[in-house]
Design a protein around this motif. Structure first.
Motif, PDB file in Angstrom:
ATOM      1  N   GLY A 143      65.819  86.111  57.457  1.00 51.55           N
ATOM      2  CA  GLY A 143      67.049  86.563  56.822  1.00 51.55           C
ATOM      3  C   GLY A 143      68.311  86.097  57.513  1.00 51.55           C
ATOM      4  N   VAL A 144      68.418  86.361  58.817  1.00 50.62           N
ATOM      5  CA  VAL A 144      69.646  86.003  59.532  1.00 50.62           C
ATOM      6  C   VAL A 144      69.835  84.490  59.620  1.00 50.62           C
ATOM      7  CG1 VAL A 144      70.852  86.142  61.746  1.00 50.62           C
ATOM      8  CG2 VAL A 144      69.789  88.185  60.767  1.00 50.62           C
ATOM      9  N   PRO A 145      68.826  83.709  60.043  1.00 45.19           N
ATOM     10  CA  PRO A 145      69.039  82.258  60.069  1.00 45.19           C
ATOM     11  C   PRO A 145      69.354  81.663  58.695  1.00 45.19           C
ATOM     12  CG  PRO A 145      67.145  82.833  61.397  1.00 45.19           C
ATOM     13  CD  PRO A 145      67.534  84.066  60.643  1.00 45.19           C
ATOM     14  N   ILE A 146      68.646  82.129  57.635  1.00 47.14           N
ATOM     15  CA  ILE A 146      68.943  81.618  56.291  1.00 47.14           C
ATOM     16  C   ILE A 146      70.344  82.045  55.877  1.00 47.14           C
ATOM     17  CG2 ILE A 146      68.343  81.809  53.848  1.00 47.14           C
ATOM     18  CD1 ILE A 146      65.410  81.931  54.708  1.00 47.14           C
ATOM     19  N   GLY A 147      70.717  83.283  56.216  1.00 45.97           N
ATOM     20  CA  GLY A 147      72.074  83.734  55.926  1.00 45.97           C
ATOM     21  C   GLY A 147      73.116  82.885  56.630  1.00 45.97           C
ATOM     22  N   MET A 148      72.824  82.510  57.871  1.00 42.97           N
ATOM     23  CA  MET A 148      73.749  81.635  58.608  1.00 42.97           C
ATOM     24  C   MET A 148      73.856  80.268  57.937  1.00 42.97           C
ATOM     25  SD  MET A 148      72.488  82.734  62.446  1.00 42.97           S
ATOM     26  CE  MET A 148      73.567  81.640  63.376  1.00 42.97           C
ATOM     27  N   LEU A 149      72.723  79.775  57.422  1.00 39.63           N
ATOM     28  CA  LEU A 149      72.733  78.493  56.715  1.00 39.63           C
ATOM     29  C   LEU A 149      73.523  78.603  55.416  1.00 39.63           C
ATOM     30  CD1 LEU A 149      71.746  75.580  56.431  1.00 39.63           C
ATOM     31  CD2 LEU A 149      69.647  76.478  55.372  1.00 39.63           C
ATOM     32  N   VAL A 150      73.294  79.679  54.653  1.00 45.53           N
ATOM     33  CA  VAL A 150      74.041  79.900  53.413  1.00 45.53           C
ATOM     34  C   VAL A 150      75.533  79.992  53.709  1.00 45.53           C
ATOM     35  CG1 VAL A 150      74.468  81.574  51.563  1.00 45.53           C
ATOM     36  CG2 VAL A 150      72.127  81.007  52.214  1.00 45.53           C
ATOM     37  N   CYS A 151      75.864  80.680  54.789  1.00 45.87           N
ATOM     38  CA  CYS A 151      77.269  80.811  55.181  1.00 45.87           C
ATOM     39  C   CYS A 151      77.889  79.444  55.468  1.00 45.87           C
ATOM     40  CB  CYS A 151      77.378  81.716  56.397  1.00 45.87           C
ATOM     41  SG  CYS A 151      79.049  81.935  57.039  1.00 45.87           S
ATOM     42  N   SER A 152      77.145  78.603  56.174  1.00 48.94           N
ATOM     43  CA  SER A 152      77.676  77.274  56.519  1.00 48.94           C
ATOM     44  C   SER A 152      77.863  76.395  55.285  1.00 48.94           C
ATOM     45  CB  SER A 152      76.741  76.580  57.512  1.00 48.94           C
ATOM     46  OG  SER A 152      75.496  76.254  56.901  1.00 48.94           O
ATOM     47  N   LEU A 153      77.061  76.644  54.238  1.00 51.13           N
ATOM     48  CA  LEU A 153      77.133  75.837  53.017  1.00 51.13           C
ATOM     49  C   LEU A 153      78.134  76.372  51.998  1.00 51.13           C
ATOM     50  CD1 LEU A 153      73.329  75.139  52.441  1.00 51.13           C
ATOM     51  CD2 LEU A 153      75.039  73.565  53.364  1.00 51.13           C
ATOM     52  N   ALA A 154      78.225  77.705  51.891  1.00 47.71           N
ATOM     53  CA  ALA A 154      79.027  78.279  50.795  1.00 47.71           C
ATOM     54  C   ALA A 154      79.958  79.410  51.230  1.00 47.71           C
ATOM     55  CB  ALA A 154      78.081  78.774  49.698  1.00 47.71           C
ATOM     56  N   GLY A 155      80.057  79.668  52.523  1.00 47.72           N
ATOM     57  CA  GLY A 155      80.971  80.705  52.989  1.00 47.72           C
ATOM     58  C   GLY A 155      80.292  82.052  53.153  1.00 47.72           C
ATOM     59  N   TRP A 156      80.928  82.934  53.934  1.00 42.64           N
ATOM     60  CA  TRP A 156      80.295  84.211  54.276  1.00 42.64           C
ATOM     61  C   TRP A 156      80.131  85.147  53.083  1.00 42.64           C
ATOM     62  CZ3 TRP A 156      82.916  88.748  53.510  1.00 42.64           C
ATOM     63  CH2 TRP A 156      84.308  88.701  53.406  1.00 42.64           C
ATOM     64  N   ARG A 157      80.983  85.045  52.077  1.00 44.83           N
ATOM     65  CA  ARG A 157      80.859  85.918  50.906  1.00 44.83           C
ATOM     66  C   ARG A 157      79.563  85.650  50.136  1.00 44.83           C
ATOM     67  NH1 ARG A 157      85.765  88.480  49.971  1.00 44.83           N
ATOM     68  NH2 ARG A 157      87.513  87.564  51.094  1.00 44.83           N
ATOM     69  N   SER A 158      79.141  84.391  50.136  1.00 47.35           N
ATOM     70  CA  SER A 158      77.912  84.043  49.422  1.00 47.35           C
ATOM     71  C   SER A 158      76.687  84.704  50.043  1.00 47.35           C
ATOM     72  CB  SER A 158      77.734  82.520  49.406  1.00 47.35           C
ATOM     73  OG  SER A 158      77.562  82.022  50.726  1.00 47.35           O
ATOM     74  N   VAL A 159      76.762  85.043  51.313  1.00 49.44           N
ATOM     75  CA  VAL A 159      75.642  85.715  51.980  1.00 49.44           C
ATOM     76  C   VAL A 159      75.389  87.077  51.334  1.00 49.44           C
ATOM     77  CG1 VAL A 159      74.831  86.695  54.157  1.00 49.44           C
ATOM     78  CG2 VAL A 159      76.044  84.501  54.148  1.00 49.44           C
ATOM     79  N   PHE A 160      76.450  87.824  51.057  1.00 50.03           N
ATOM     80  CA  PHE A 160      76.296  89.140  50.451  1.00 50.03           C
ATOM     81  C   PHE A 160      75.841  89.033  48.990  1.00 50.03           C
ATOM     82  CE2 PHE A 160      79.242  89.989  53.977  1.00 50.03           C
ATOM     83  CZ  PHE A 160      78.511  90.971  54.637  1.00 50.03           C
ATOM     84  N   LEU A 161      76.275  87.977  48.299  1.00 51.55           N
ATOM     85  CA  LEU A 161      75.777  87.746  46.939  1.00 51.55           C
ATOM     86  C   LEU A 161      74.276  87.469  46.959  1.00 51.55           C
ATOM     87  CD1 LEU A 161      78.598  85.514  45.382  1.00 51.55           C
ATOM     88  CD2 LEU A 161      78.018  87.880  44.761  1.00 51.55           C
ATOM     89  N   ALA A 162      73.842  86.670  47.931  1.00 55.83           N
ATOM     90  CA  ALA A 162      72.410  86.363  48.043  1.00 55.83           C
ATOM     91  C   ALA A 162      71.604  87.618  48.361  1.00 55.83           C
ATOM     92  CB  ALA A 162      72.192  85.305  49.127  1.00 55.83           C
ATOM     93  N   LEU A 163      72.143  88.491  49.210  1.00 56.13           N
ATOM     94  CA  LEU A 163      71.461  89.746  49.532  1.00 56.13           C
ATOM     95  C   LEU A 163      71.324  90.634  48.301  1.00 56.13           C
ATOM     96  CD1 LEU A 163      72.953  90.699  53.019  1.00 56.13           C
ATOM     97  CD2 LEU A 163      70.536  90.338  52.486  1.00 56.13           C
ATOM     98  N   ALA A 164      72.383  90.679  47.496  1.00 54.36           N
ATOM     99  CA  ALA A 164      72.329  91.483  46.272  1.00 54.36           C
ATOM    100  C   ALA A 164      71.250  90.957  45.334  1.00 54.36           C
ATOM    101  CB  ALA A 164      73.691  91.480  45.582  1.00 54.36           C
ATOM    102  N   ALA A 165      71.164  89.641  45.194  1.00 56.14           N
ATOM    103  CA  ALA A 165      70.159  89.044  44.313  1.00 56.14           C
ATOM    104  C   ALA A 165      68.744  89.334  44.814  1.00 56.14           C
ATOM    105  CB  ALA A 165      70.391  87.543  44.212  1.00 56.14           C
TER     106      ALA A 165
END
Length: 385
Positions: A143-165
């Motif tokens: 979760g955390v490493p993938i979230g860090m990768l998502v953040c680097s690609l699309a910004g920190w807000r996208s991490v919370f969208l991914a968690l919701a999904a």
């Protein structure tokens, strides 16, 4: 092991990712909102403090509800709070979203833990609790490493969208696969009876102190790695993956230790091993080659404590088991909040290399409480101490 326990662990994986992801994307949130690293770090602290306050209340509020329905409703609330976090225009709204997220997570963790112990035989209870905590520690592996990768690609807000999904998917699967299990088996939770037992209170203090000592360093692990070892970028992601792999094994090993060696012995052995590991961190911080193995042992032992303590609470206080587990979830997150807050103050006032030493002091205090719990439980059961 009943496969439905794995499904419950999947839910704690999602909530664990939500709690810990801020640690991995701390600089991005701080930069995006225009706040300091220390202030951004309090988003983890407020999550943990809210979780601590919400866990006992969740036990009372869900007492008369069918547990599966309450579990699914908590997942739905978790989804909404993550959507609010993704849309937050500033720090204050994100702060409020974290409060709601934590309250929903407390309910999910409490119900998952108690349901897991009901789905298995008596001899497997420690391992069932361990599997639930593997969900949380597993969030550090993926979760955390993938979230860090998502953040680097699309910004920190996208991490919370991914968690919701992801939470929506978990909600649907839980709704389809979990059985209807009815309301709580015990009557009104007796918190006062639990708190009148000295060994059980000492066990709760073990969680608070050891986890506080852990998060003094862990909440600021990314800047520690950069400032002390010069690790950055991909190296930090790899460090979190290594930490998470060790943590997942720790969740299961903590439950296994309690099942095989008795919860009374486990509650002493785990803090003793943890104190040894955290004292070795400064000695191993010269190079990545020496630091990573010590860090992984430290990580493994840190995740062993919760299954060990909760197994102790259930075994030594069966009449107040649900109250004990809910209070222990609070104790754990009080520890996270205190450790994160203390670490935030420390990084502003002392060199970041001092954090392991502060953690070791708290771990030593946890070991003292563990020894008191061990002796008190022995007297209560008429065992040799």
């Amino acid at each position: 092991m009943d496969r439905r326990v794995l499904l419950l662990a999947l839910a704690t994986f999602v909530t664990g990712t939500a709690e810990n992801i801020v640690i991995g994307i701390l600089p991005d949130i701080a930069g995006g909102l225009g706040v300091s690293i220390g202030l951004a770090g309090q988003l983890t602290a407020v999550f943990s403090i809210t979780f601590a306050l919400a866990a006992p209340a969740a036990l009372l509020l869900t007492a008369r509800l069918e547990r599966k329905a309450a579990f699914v409703a908590a997942l739905a609330a978790f989804v909404l709070c993550n959507l609010l976090a993704a849309a937050s225009p500033g720090y204050s709204v994100l702060f409020v979203a974290r409060v709601g997220m934590a309250a929903a997570s407390a309910t999910i963790a409490l119900l998952a833990t108690m349901l897991a112990t009901e789905l298995v035989d008596e001899s497997m209870k420690g391992r069932a609790i361990g599997v639930i905590f593997m969900g949380v520690s597993g969030s550090l592996v993926l979760g955390v490493p993938i979230g860090m990768l998502v953040c680097s690609l699309a910004g920190w807000r996208s991490v919370f969208l991914a968690l919701a999904a992801l939470a929506v998917v978990v909600l649907i699967v839980c709704r389809l696969k979990l059985p209807d299990v009815g309301a709580r088996r015990q009557g009104t939770p007796d918190y006062l009876a639990h708190l009148r037992s000295r060994p059980l209170v000492c066990a709760q203090l073990v969680s608070i102190l050891m986890i506080s000592g852990h998060f003094v360093l862990f909440a600021y692990l990314a800047p520690y790695l950069g400032g002390v070892l010069g690790i950055a970028g991909t190296g930090i992601v790899l460090a979190f993956i290594a930490f998470g792999v060790a943590g997942v094994s720790g969740g299961y090993l903590g439950g296994l230790t309690a099942d095989k060696l008795t919860p009374r012995r486990a509650i002493v052995l785990v803090p003793l091993g943890y104190l040894t590991a955290v004292m070795l961190i400064p000695l191993a911080a010269g190079t990545s080659l020496s630091f990573f193995p010590v860090m992984m042992v430290w990580a493994c032992l840190s995740w062993m404590i919760s299954p060990a303590v909760q197994s102790f609470l259930i075994a030594m206080g069966p009449d107040t088991a649900e109250a004990g587990v809910s209070l222990n979830l609070s104790a754990m997150h009080i520890g996270v909040g205190l450790g994160t807050a203390l670490g935030g103050v420390a990084v502003e006032r002392v060199p970041i290399s001092s954090l392991p030493g502060i953690g070791a002091i708290l771990a030593a205090m946890a070991l003292m409480m563990a020894m008191l719990a061990y002796r008190g439980a022995g007297r209560r059961a008429g065992l040799a101490v």
